[in-house]
Design a protein around this motif. Structure first.
Motif, short mmCIF file in Angstrom:
data_model
loop_
_atom_site.label_atom_id
_atom_site.label_comp_id
_atom_site.label_asym_id
_atom_site.label_seq_id
_atom_site.Cartn_x
_atom_site.Cartn_y
_atom_site.Cartn_z
N ARG A 155 0.87 -1.26 0.19
CA ARG A 155 -0.01 -0.04 0.00
C ARG A 155 0.79 1.27 0.28
NH1 ARG A 155 -4.42 -1.91 -2.02
NH2 ARG A 155 -5.45 -3.53 -0.88
N ALA A 156 2.15 1.43 0.66
CA ALA A 156 3.00 2.39 0.77
C ALA A 156 4.15 1.97 -0.12
CB ALA A 156 3.28 2.65 2.20
N SER A 190 -2.43 1.90 -4.60
CA SER A 190 -1.54 2.04 -3.67
C SER A 190 -0.98 3.44 -3.62
CB SER A 190 -0.33 1.10 -3.75
OG SER A 190 -0.64 -0.22 -3.84
N VAL A 191 -0.21 4.01 -2.98
CA VAL A 191 0.17 5.15 -3.01
C VAL A 191 1.97 5.27 -2.66
CG1 VAL A 191 0.10 5.89 -0.57
CG2 VAL A 191 -0.21 7.38 -2.08
N SER A 192 2.53 6.31 -3.46
CA SER A 192 3.87 6.38 -3.51
C SER A 192 4.32 7.87 -3.85
CB SER A 192 4.43 5.47 -4.56
OG SER A 192 4.27 6.04 -5.86
N PRO A 193 5.55 8.11 -3.83
CA PRO A 193 6.30 9.34 -4.62
C PRO A 193 5.81 9.24 -6.16
CG PRO A 193 7.63 8.59 -2.88
CD PRO A 193 6.59 7.47 -2.93
N GLN A 194 6.00 10.49 -6.84
CA GLN A 194 5.49 10.18 -8.16
C GLN A 194 6.92 9.70 -8.95
OE1 GLN A 194 7.63 12.98 -7.84
NE2 GLN A 194 8.46 13.37 -9.79
N VAL A 237 -5.77 5.32 4.45
CA VAL A 237 -7.06 4.87 3.42
C VAL A 237 -6.93 3.20 3.63
CG1 VAL A 237 -7.19 4.40 0.89
CG2 VAL A 237 -6.17 6.54 1.63
N TRP A 238 -5.84 2.52 3.78
CA TRP A 238 -5.83 1.15 4.12
C TRP A 238 -5.42 0.50 5.57
CZ3 TRP A 238 -3.40 3.36 -0.06
CH2 TRP A 238 -4.06 3.43 -1.53
N ALA A 239 -6.19 1.00 6.52
CA ALA A 239 -5.58 0.79 7.71
C ALA A 239 -5.30 -0.70 7.91
CB ALA A 239 -6.82 1.10 8.80
#
Length: 405
Positions: free
Chosen positions: A11-12, A365-369, A400-402
């Protein structure tokens, strides 16, 4: 595969390269200019890699890279070590500039400051793999200190298959007489790429990310105009894009349990420069549906990448990592704003898949660009700024995704 793979991607996430310590950068340059011996670099590099892995773990990042600390630039040395590929050490004014696509975004940017782009490698003979991987030492060193149960988390960043093709004009990626056409060049290079993936897989790698600015350049109106006006082109930009996807799919043949993603961005050069702009709309349908990868790491930190609408085309069996946090500058984004953006992206995914937001979020998921240091000198921010960015990514993911890695 009917569902999207998970863990990896986590996710991260982050894209791979991280800011290098000054001592490491200076020593690598000293080795390059002959003022230091290569073995002087080893202990500095190994310590730096151990430290940067610890930083990732401290920030709650599960997808572990070596920060690309064993490389000078993000694409590594894959092509340079293949049989048949030759790196031409060029001097100002010492080579025919006509081999380059002057409208290729990175080439165009380089030409502002000098008469040639950086590193130039082309096929001077038939391409084949030597049987020795230049990426393997990176994996083996990571395995030497990362606990075995976390080896599946180790991520290697790999070279774009078209890295030394797109920048050259038609049929100029290879010396005349070596190949008659691109199909022959692509066929040999694909076999070499498959061999590379097999070597890494046999050594235990299960998570890889291809870094590919070239496909994103097909989002650029300026590049597309240049392509259209180039009388040497024997196919349209759409036809070239299709040819790349077919070529990439040959390169990416791999076992089912080998997670492979691809990162698209618009340039991440020294001093936080970017090379192009343009939304994913032009390429999204083909990119998401025709390319044999599981995960897309997409740049989404500024309007230059367009909106989230193209995510409506994401298939049910694929993931997108949203690069909503910039790695180019120190200013820290608002967590609440970024959470809102993730939800907005999920709504477009949900619309295209006829799902709920919660269902769509399972493929995000999320990240730096992008990376923090695609090249040795890195972007225009400091080490602690980078740490805060990674912590922010983790914080967004937790919101968002605990409870998910």
């Amino acid at each position: 595969m009917s569902t999207a793979p998970r863990s990896p991607p986590f996710r991260a996430e982050h894209i791979g390269s991280l800011l290098r310590p000054d001592e490491l950068v200076k020593k690598r340059y000293a080795v390059a200019d002959g003022s230091a011996k290569p073995d002087e670099l080893v202990p500095i590099q190994e310590k730096a890699i151990r430290d940067i892995v610890a930083l990732q773990q401290d920030c709650g990042i599960h997808s572990l890279t070596n920060g690309e600390y064993s490389r000078h630039q993000f694409w590594g040395t894959f092509f340079e070590t293949l049989n048949g590929m030759e790196e031409i050490n060029m001097r100002e004014g010492g080579y025919d500039q006509s081999i380059f696509r002057q409208y290729a975004p990175d080439v165009k940017s380089f030409m502002h400051a000098k008469t040639i782009p950086n590193q130039v490698t082309m096929a001077a003979g038939k391409i084949s793999h030597t049987g020795k991987s230049s990426f393997l030492p990176e994996l083996e060193f990571m395995k030497s200190f990362v606990p075995k149960e976390q080896w599946k988390n180790i991520k290697l960043t790999l070279t774009s298959p078209s890295w030394y093709h797109f920048r050259y004009g038609p049929k100029k990626a290879y010396v005349k007489g070596v190949y008659d056409n691109d199909d022959e060049y692509f066929a040999d290079l694909a076999k070499a790429y498959q061999t590379e993936l097999r070597i890494l897989y046999d050594a235990g790698l299960r998570n890889a990310q291809v870094d590919d600015p070239n496909l994103a350049y097909f989002c650029s109106d300026a590049m597309l105009d240049g392509w259209k006006n180039d009388p040497e082109n024997f196919q349209t930009a759409d036809e070239q894009f299709d040819a790349y996807l077919k070529f990439y799919n040959e390169c990416f043949k791999r076992p089912d349990d080998f997670h492979l993603g691809i990162h698209l961005c618009r340039g991440n050069y020294v001093g936080s420069k970017h090379f192009s702009e343009g939304a994913y709309d032009n390429i999204a349908t083909k990119l998401f549906n025709n390319l044999n990868v599981s995960t897309y790491y997409l740049e989404y930190d500024t309007p230059r990448a367009g909106g989230f609408e193209p995510l409506k085309h994401l298939p049910l069996n694929k993931n997108v990592v949203l690069g909503v946090v910039t790695s180019k500058f120190a200013d820290l984004e608002s967590k609440n704003d970024m959470v809102e953006r993730v939800h907005k992206a999920a709504d477009y995914v949900a619309e295209g898949s006829k799902q709920s937001r919660e269902e769509a979020l399972q493929r995000l998921s999320v990240s730096p660009q992008c990376g923090f240091a695609s090249h040795a000198e890195g972007n225009a921010l400091g080490y602690e700024d980078m740490r805060k960015k990674l912590q922010l990514v983790r914080s967004i993911a937790d919101e968002v995704w605990a409870g998910q890695p």
